[in-house]
Design a protein around this motif. Structure first.
Motif, short mmCIF file in Angstrom:
data_model
loop_
_atom_site.label_atom_id
_atom_site.label_comp_id
_atom_site.label_asym_id
_atom_site.label_seq_id
_atom_site.Cartn_x
_atom_site.Cartn_y
_atom_site.Cartn_z
N ALA A 6 41.57 -26.98 -68.52
CA ALA A 6 42.63 -27.61 -67.74
C ALA A 6 43.34 -26.61 -66.83
O ALA A 6 43.70 -26.92 -65.69
CB ALA A 6 43.63 -28.29 -68.66
N THR A 7 43.56 -25.39 -67.32
CA THR A 7 44.24 -24.39 -66.50
C THR A 7 43.44 -24.06 -65.25
O THR A 7 44.01 -23.71 -64.21
CB THR A 7 44.50 -23.12 -67.33
N GLU A 8 42.10 -24.18 -65.36
CA GLU A 8 41.27 -23.92 -64.18
C GLU A 8 41.56 -24.94 -63.09
O GLU A 8 41.55 -24.60 -61.90
CB GLU A 8 39.78 -23.98 -64.56
N VAL A 9 41.83 -26.20 -63.50
CA VAL A 9 42.17 -27.23 -62.52
C VAL A 9 43.50 -26.88 -61.84
O VAL A 9 43.64 -26.96 -60.62
CB VAL A 9 42.26 -28.62 -63.19
N SER A 12 35.19 -31.48 -55.42
CA SER A 12 34.90 -30.04 -55.47
C SER A 12 35.59 -29.34 -56.63
O SER A 12 35.26 -28.20 -56.96
CB SER A 12 35.30 -29.38 -54.15
N VAL A 13 36.54 -30.04 -57.26
CA VAL A 13 37.20 -29.44 -58.42
C VAL A 13 36.21 -29.16 -59.54
O VAL A 13 36.42 -28.29 -60.40
CB VAL A 13 38.36 -30.34 -58.92
N ARG A 14 35.10 -29.90 -59.55
CA ARG A 14 34.11 -29.71 -60.62
C ARG A 14 33.47 -28.32 -60.57
O ARG A 14 32.89 -27.86 -61.55
CB ARG A 14 33.03 -30.79 -60.52
N ASP A 15 33.63 -27.62 -59.45
CA ASP A 15 33.06 -26.27 -59.34
C ASP A 15 33.72 -25.29 -60.31
O ASP A 15 33.12 -24.27 -60.66
CB ASP A 15 33.23 -25.74 -57.90
N SER A 32 33.66 -25.22 -65.55
CA SER A 32 32.65 -24.68 -66.48
C SER A 32 33.22 -23.43 -67.12
O SER A 32 34.05 -22.71 -66.52
CB SER A 32 31.35 -24.35 -65.75
N VAL A 33 32.80 -23.18 -68.33
CA VAL A 33 33.28 -22.00 -69.04
C VAL A 33 32.87 -20.73 -68.29
O VAL A 33 33.65 -19.78 -68.17
CB VAL A 33 32.74 -21.99 -70.48
N ARG A 34 31.66 -20.71 -67.79
CA ARG A 34 31.17 -19.52 -67.10
C ARG A 34 32.03 -19.20 -65.88
O ARG A 34 32.38 -18.04 -65.63
CB ARG A 34 29.71 -19.71 -66.68
N SER A 35 32.36 -20.23 -65.10
CA SER A 35 33.17 -19.96 -63.92
C SER A 35 34.58 -19.51 -64.31
O SER A 35 35.19 -18.66 -63.65
CB SER A 35 33.24 -21.21 -63.03
N ALA A 36 35.09 -20.10 -65.40
CA ALA A 36 36.43 -19.70 -65.87
C ALA A 36 36.45 -18.24 -66.28
O ALA A 36 37.38 -17.49 -65.95
CB ALA A 36 36.85 -20.58 -67.04
N LEU A 37 35.42 -17.79 -67.00
CA LEU A 37 35.36 -16.39 -67.43
C LEU A 37 35.13 -15.46 -66.25
O LEU A 37 35.74 -14.39 -66.16
CB LEU A 37 34.25 -16.21 -68.47
N ALA A 38 34.27 -15.88 -65.33
CA ALA A 38 33.97 -15.04 -64.17
C ALA A 38 35.20 -14.83 -63.29
O ALA A 38 35.31 -13.82 -62.59
CB ALA A 38 32.84 -15.65 -63.36
#
Length: 497
Positions: free
Chosen positions: A394-397, A447-450, A453-459
């Protein structure tokens, strides 16, 4: 070069049953009694005796005696022949203590009494000359400082081993996703390597505390006498230098009254206990069926006497439990000290057992924890599967909205509504339709779906100290360098020969 004086069990501990009998009253040695018409009552003698636990100070007391003998000789109170005989007798007595051929007896009040008896047995009346210019008050304060400085490095070495085990495990999981938590609720994805390194940082602070404590403790009390210093032309500075201290006392009354160094040591060990307890609690959680993130090696787990399937994290649980006795030792000593007048008071006999127990506890616990951590198997599949659970993205959003120019206050509100929608429909954040996204907020688009993902959050976590693989790799390298430095410090000699 100096030498470490950490000694084996032969001289470390003496219990009541192992005290040797000395039935000949004439052989009894006492460091006081001239003004008394009779000896102490049995009740007083039993209460006063401390040799069963302070015997482990023997090698440090002997080291102090060597230094004191040389100072007496420098003051012209021992001639060269007498000094040589005393030093030879001290060497012989030390060897006898280490081998167990010389032991305290039921008539020895404390370690000082026992060792003076041993010296008198070897030297006759010459052995009594060594008592000039010193008291048990400055003697025991010196012995205990030497003992704790010596053993603090042993505790530090075990801390380094545990930290190295955590670093080694973290190195295997630099990019292993895991569910980071606050309030024990899923919060944001992290890497498991980052999580393990979070337990290394407190241990590094503990090592810093031990080194800072050692600097303040490296002050020699020897020469302070009972409280007023000495009327003999002694040289406390020479004693201080010989015993590996950085300086000698500034005030003789404070020198024999000070037990700050014991209380502070116990604070450091209590703090270590708290850190080990928190690590232990997490291992208990990680190995539970509900988490299932970690499997302990058989050599570092136990079973049940009635339930064959059980595999218990006893080492982790004992880490939690033993933290209580470490904290308790600190409280006991602080409480003992708080009402004492200057200078030495017999209450201070109670300073040693908590300090000894803290050393014993950590030297027993830390290797077991290091072995448990270094051999545990991490269930990467379970960690990765759990990382996105509980709307942890959620924080990524919210951050995505901020990058689009939405104030974070509004982004937080919008994201909260999106989570509420997903919870009501029992779906994941990335499973919401485009139409529903638009319904929640005009700022949300496909585009929020980009970022979902866990990988994008960590990266995205690239700032120093963050949980992304890059920063975690940097943390690993830094921690490894620091631990090499600490290992060198733990190997330094404390008490010269």
């Amino acid at each position: 070069m100096g030498r470490r004086l950490i000694v084996g069990t032969t001289i470390d501990r003496v219990d009541d049953k192992s005290l040797t009998e000395n039935s000949a009253a004439a052989n009894r040695t006492s460091l006081w009694g001239g003004r008394f018409a009779g000896g102490p009552s049995e009740a007083l003698a039993r209460l006063s005796v401390s040799v069963q636990f302070d015997w482990r100070l023997a090698p440090y007391d002997i080291a102090g005696s060597r230094a004191h003998a040389r100072v007496l000789a420098g003051a012209g109170l021992l001639d060269p022949e007498e000094l040589g005989r005393i030093l030879a007798a001290l060497d012989d007595l030390e060897a006898a203590c280490a081998s167990g051929t010389f032991r305290p007896t039921v008539d020895d009040e404390d370690v000082h009494t026992a060792l003076e008896r041993g010296l008198l047995e070897r030297l006759g009346s010459l052995g009594g000359k060594l008592r000039a210019g010193r008291s048990r008050n400055d003697q025991v304060a010196t012995d205990l400082r030497l003992y704790l400085r010596d053993h603090a490095r042993g505790v530090a070495a075990r801390l380094v081993e545990l930290a190295e085990a955590l670093v080694e495990q973290a190195g295997r999981h630099v990019d292993t996703a895991a569910p980071g938590m606050t309030h024990l609720q899923h919060a944001q994805p992290v890497t498991f390597g980052h999580w393990l390194l979070a337990h290394v940082q407190p241990l590094l602070r503990d090592l810093e505390r031990l080194r800072d404590w050692d600097h303040r403790t490296a002050v020699s009390p020897l020469g302070a006498g009972a409280l007023a210093g000495s009327g003999l032309p002694l040289d406390p500075g020479a004693v201080s230098k010989e015993l590996g201290f950085r300086t000698s006392f500034a005030n003789s009354m404070d020198a024999v009254a000070d037990r700050d160094f014991v209380a502070e040591f116990l604070f450091v060990t209590a703090m270590i206990g708290v850190h080990l307890s928190r690590l232990g609690e997490e291992v208990v959680l990680w190995t539970s069926q509900e988490f299932g993130w970690v499997e302990l090696d058989d050599a570092f787990a136990t079973g049940s006497s009635i339930m064959p399937q059980k595999k218990n994290a006893d080492i982790a649980e004992l880490a939690r439990g033993k933290s209580g006795r470490l904290v308790g030792g600190l409280v006991a000593v602080l409480t003992m000290l708080k009402g004492l007048p200057m200078t030495y008071d017999r209450d201070m006999q109670e300073d040693k057992e908590p300090a000894f127990d803290a050393v014993d506890t950590l030297e027993l616990l830390l290797p077991a924890l290091a072995g448990m951590i270094s051999t545990m198997t991490v269930r990467v599949d379970r960690l990765v599967a759990a990382a996105p659970v509980g709307f942890s993205l959620a924080t990524e959003v919210a951050d995505w909205l901020v990058r689009k120019g939405v104030p974070f206050r509004d982004a937080h509100e919008i994201t909260g509504k999106l989570v509420a929608l997903c919870a009501a429909r029992d779906c994941a954040l990335d499973e919401v339709s485009d139409a529903d996204l638009a319904t929640v907020s005009e700022h949300l688009d496909p585009s929020v779906r980009d970022v979902l993902s866990v990988r994008s959050a960590l990266a995205a976590r690239i700032t120093p100290g963050s949980t992304g693989p890059g920063p975690v790799a940097d943390q690993l390298a830094t921690a490894a360098d620091q631990l090499t430095t600490w290992r060198n410090w733990t190997a330094e000699s404390v008490v010269p020969r």
